[in-house]
Design a protein around this motif. Sequence first.
Motif, short mmCIF file in Angstrom:
data_model
loop_
_atom_site.label_atom_id
_atom_site.label_comp_id
_atom_site.label_asym_id
_atom_site.label_seq_id
_atom_site.Cartn_x
_atom_site.Cartn_y
_atom_site.Cartn_z
N ALA A 24 0.84 -1.20 0.00
CA ALA A 24 0.00 0.00 0.00
C ALA A 24 0.88 1.25 0.00
CB ALA A 24 -0.92 0.00 1.22
N PHE A 27 2.35 2.03 -3.37
CA PHE A 27 1.41 2.69 -4.29
C PHE A 27 1.21 4.16 -3.91
CE2 PHE A 27 0.22 -1.60 -5.67
CZ PHE A 27 0.15 -1.38 -7.02
N GLY A 28 1.23 4.44 -2.61
CA GLY A 28 1.15 5.84 -2.18
C GLY A 28 2.33 6.62 -2.72
N ILE A 31 2.23 7.59 -6.46
CA ILE A 31 1.53 8.83 -6.82
C ILE A 31 2.47 10.02 -6.69
CG2 ILE A 31 -0.32 10.40 -6.15
CD1 ILE A 31 -2.03 8.06 -5.54
N MET A 35 3.93 12.62 -9.82
CA MET A 35 3.98 14.09 -9.85
C MET A 35 5.37 14.55 -10.30
SD MET A 35 1.47 16.02 -9.37
CE MET A 35 2.39 17.53 -9.34
N LEU A 302 -4.46 24.85 -1.45
CA LEU A 302 -4.62 23.67 -0.59
C LEU A 302 -4.11 23.95 0.82
CD1 LEU A 302 -3.65 20.81 -3.04
CD2 LEU A 302 -5.88 21.16 -1.96
N VAL A 313 -14.09 16.00 -1.23
CA VAL A 313 -13.81 15.26 -2.45
C VAL A 313 -14.94 15.51 -3.43
CG1 VAL A 313 -13.59 12.98 -3.46
CG2 VAL A 313 -12.54 13.48 -1.28
N MET A 318 -12.84 18.29 -9.43
CA MET A 318 -11.84 18.53 -8.38
C MET A 318 -10.51 17.97 -8.83
SD MET A 318 -11.84 20.18 -5.68
CE MET A 318 -10.65 19.57 -4.52
N PRO B 83 -6.13 -0.36 -9.19
CA PRO B 83 -5.18 -0.90 -8.20
C PRO B 83 -4.38 0.20 -7.51
CG PRO B 83 -4.91 -1.99 -10.33
CD PRO B 83 -5.88 -0.88 -10.54
N VAL B 84 -3.90 1.16 -8.29
CA VAL B 84 -3.10 2.23 -7.71
C VAL B 84 -3.93 3.06 -6.74
CG1 VAL B 84 -1.65 4.23 -8.21
CG2 VAL B 84 -1.75 2.35 -9.84
N MET B 87 -5.01 1.01 -3.53
CA MET B 87 -3.93 0.75 -2.59
C MET B 87 -3.45 2.05 -1.95
SD MET B 87 -3.57 -2.42 -2.36
CE MET B 87 -1.99 -2.88 -1.69
N ALA B 88 -3.36 3.11 -2.74
CA ALA B 88 -2.92 4.38 -2.18
C ALA B 88 -3.95 4.90 -1.17
CB ALA B 88 -2.71 5.41 -3.29
N THR B 108 -1.41 13.96 -3.85
CA THR B 108 -2.59 13.42 -4.52
C THR B 108 -3.56 14.54 -4.88
OG1 THR B 108 -2.36 11.44 -3.17
CG2 THR B 108 -4.42 11.69 -4.37
N ASP B 109 -3.75 15.47 -3.92
CA ASP B 109 -4.62 16.62 -4.20
C ASP B 109 -4.03 17.50 -5.29
OD1 ASP B 109 -6.53 15.84 -2.45
OD2 ASP B 109 -5.88 17.13 -0.81
N LEU B 111 -2.06 16.51 -7.70
CA LEU B 111 -2.23 15.78 -8.96
C LEU B 111 -3.65 15.95 -9.49
CD1 LEU B 111 -0.87 13.79 -10.96
CD2 LEU B 111 -1.75 11.93 -9.59
N ASN B 112 -4.59 16.01 -8.55
CA ASN B 112 -5.99 16.21 -8.92
C ASN B 112 -6.19 17.56 -9.58
OD1 ASN B 112 -8.59 15.45 -9.12
ND2 ASN B 112 -9.10 15.66 -6.95
N ILE B 145 -4.31 8.24 -15.34
CA ILE B 145 -3.64 9.19 -14.45
C ILE B 145 -4.64 10.21 -13.91
CG2 ILE B 145 -1.92 11.05 -14.38
CD1 ILE B 145 -0.26 9.46 -16.35
N ILE B 148 -6.69 8.40 -11.08
CA ILE B 148 -6.02 7.95 -9.85
C ILE B 148 -6.33 8.81 -8.61
CG2 ILE B 148 -3.74 7.76 -8.74
CD1 ILE B 148 -2.71 6.48 -11.30
N ILE B 150 -8.76 10.80 -7.93
CA ILE B 150 -10.17 10.76 -7.53
C ILE B 150 -10.45 9.47 -6.77
CG2 ILE B 150 -12.56 10.85 -8.36
CD1 ILE B 150 -11.53 12.24 -10.88
N THR B 152 -8.23 7.52 -5.27
CA THR B 152 -7.46 7.49 -4.03
C THR B 152 -8.18 8.22 -2.91
OG1 THR B 152 -5.42 7.52 -5.31
CG2 THR B 152 -5.25 8.08 -2.99
N ARG B 153 -8.59 9.47 -3.17
CA ARG B 153 -9.18 10.28 -2.12
C ARG B 153 -10.55 9.76 -1.71
NH1 ARG B 153 -8.10 13.05 1.22
NH2 ARG B 153 -7.95 15.26 0.89
N SER B 154 -11.33 9.26 -2.68
CA SER B 154 -12.65 8.78 -2.28
C SER B 154 -12.52 7.46 -1.52
CB SER B 154 -13.58 8.64 -3.49
OG SER B 154 -13.10 7.66 -4.36
N ARG B 203 -15.71 11.29 -14.97
CA ARG B 203 -14.77 12.35 -15.30
C ARG B 203 -13.93 11.97 -16.53
NH1 ARG B 203 -10.68 15.70 -12.67
NH2 ARG B 203 -9.62 16.55 -14.50
#
Lengths: 318, 279
Positions: A24, A27-28, A31, A35, A302, A313, A318, B83-84, B87-88, B108-109, B111-112, B145, B148, B150, B152-154, B203
């Motif tokens: 996990a 995968f974090g 991300i 970036m 942010l 969210v 967003m 999966p990404v 898991m994230a 993550t935000d 990237l969003n 991409i 991802i 969206i 992740t955060r939800s 989206r």
Amino acid sequence: MAILEIVRIRRGKFRRPGWFAFLARCFGLLIAGLMVLIIWEVGRAAWLSIHTFGFSFFTSSRWDPVHDVFGALPFIYGTLASSLLALIIAVPLSLGIAIFLSEMAPPWLKDPVSFIVEILAAIPSVVYGLWGIFVLAPWLRDGVEDWLGNALGFLPFFQGPRSGIGLLTAGIILAIMILPTITAISREVLVAVPQSQREAMLALGGTRWETIVRVVLPYGRVGIFGAVMLGLGRAVGETMAVTMVIGNQPKISLSLFSPAYTMPSVIVNEFSEAVTQLHLSALMEIGLILFAITLLLNIVALLLVRRIGTVPVQGGRM
Amino acid sequence: MDRMYLRRARNLVMSVMCMASAVVVIIPLVMILFYVAADGLRAINWGFFTNLPKPVGETGGGMANAIAGTFTMVTLATGLSLPVGLMAGIYLSEFGRGRLREAVRFLTDVLNGVPSIITGIFVYVLVVVAMGRYSALAGSVALGIIMIPIITRSTEEMLRMVPKSLREASLALGATEQQTVVKIVLRSASGGIVTGVMLAVARAAGETAPVLFTALNNRYWNQGLDQPIASLAVFIYTYGISPFEDWHSQAWGAALVLVVMVLFLNITARLVVRARQGR
């Protein structure tokens, strides 16, 4: 969390965290890596242009693919002008709705109004563009622009030929598109203002509006500013709808009726037709500038909004 | 006394203004939905869903390949991003600690908020240039991409809504942390996670710019995942800016299909979330 912590600490002595936790975490980190990779790759592709034109890329308004000379000023201007116009229209409206939702609306009305605003965020950009070309632009040309030109024609903003395609139309479309973002976050911010603050002002004899202006809004001003920054970030990066209605001419004109060109639009229009390496690289540099602007706006926003609570969210945009 | 009237009048006027802004926001929504429905319905018939686009000048023709293309790419993008994102999201909600978690959540935000066009040129450089051509695969990567953050955060939000008592019960029965997360927490949040995926799909289905740079377009059936592919969003764009009346009408038809799809996903997802929160 107490029991979970205890279990974790107790077990920690006997065993390492499982492979699942490790996976996990990977995968974090993926991300985060993504970036960094985006910045690196776009920057690398833009390097030729950065190296060739240096700072003059920002100040020159000559965009000439035939002679391989590129300056991005008209696109930067078009992006800023259309986004600012969008803010001028969207901020008062969004704040009005946010105030209405948090301070005035009866409970049964809150959900439907929020819902409508959320749905606006869900409509795809390209559909806004289609509507902009065939409905909004003709309507603005035949009605609003004539009226504005006749009433306020002495101002430089409202002069020149009226075609319905240009900054004004792009600004209005953008305003509709960023309204959900600003509204949703400002509303969260206003709702988070402690009730005691309002009660104090009301007890002093303030009217509802005075309470809102002197207590609620000042209390939430940092978060509201963050919401506006997020909206601006969205407007700056918005591509399809703007490309379809702004006219795509690299001109710098004060008139809102005049066609213009934004950074995302020029990338969309010329990307697949770029013949020389330098042309492609110049488009990449525009992308990089755009990326830098949105990154800055998003990070500031942010950080500001984070102070209030978590960012809601949103599915839509967003 | 005069001053009191003035204050009350201002209170009234400004309150009405706020209410008016809530009414004003309905106007663009109604107008967009009205035109999409009216002009779209006029363009849609059975052939629209089953035929390929016709060359310029010939009337008729459809967008069957564009619908298939959008489905192909969105499915593939979901396969890549799920999966990404999942898991994230689990990392952020269950295993993350301290600064690293904050950093990952923040990125993550961020990237969003990256404009989708930037994602498009990134994937162009990374995949299209490397493969030597535009392809359905590249388009799916770009959409993935975008999906991802969206997902992740939800996922994170949904996992946080799972009551602590459930986790404690599981641990008390002797389950490991890993078993608790997979078999208890994830399972009881699965409905919510699905709604997050639906929002991400909605989206992605509407994204145009990134697809334009990666999957391009195709007027025929897709020949394979390493070939250019059509999509509804690009169909709307190219037909909308074309000079032909007939194509404009078809663009409205495609817009109707896309909007119905996107709104269906959005409304269902929101209803589900609302029902869960209300419980």
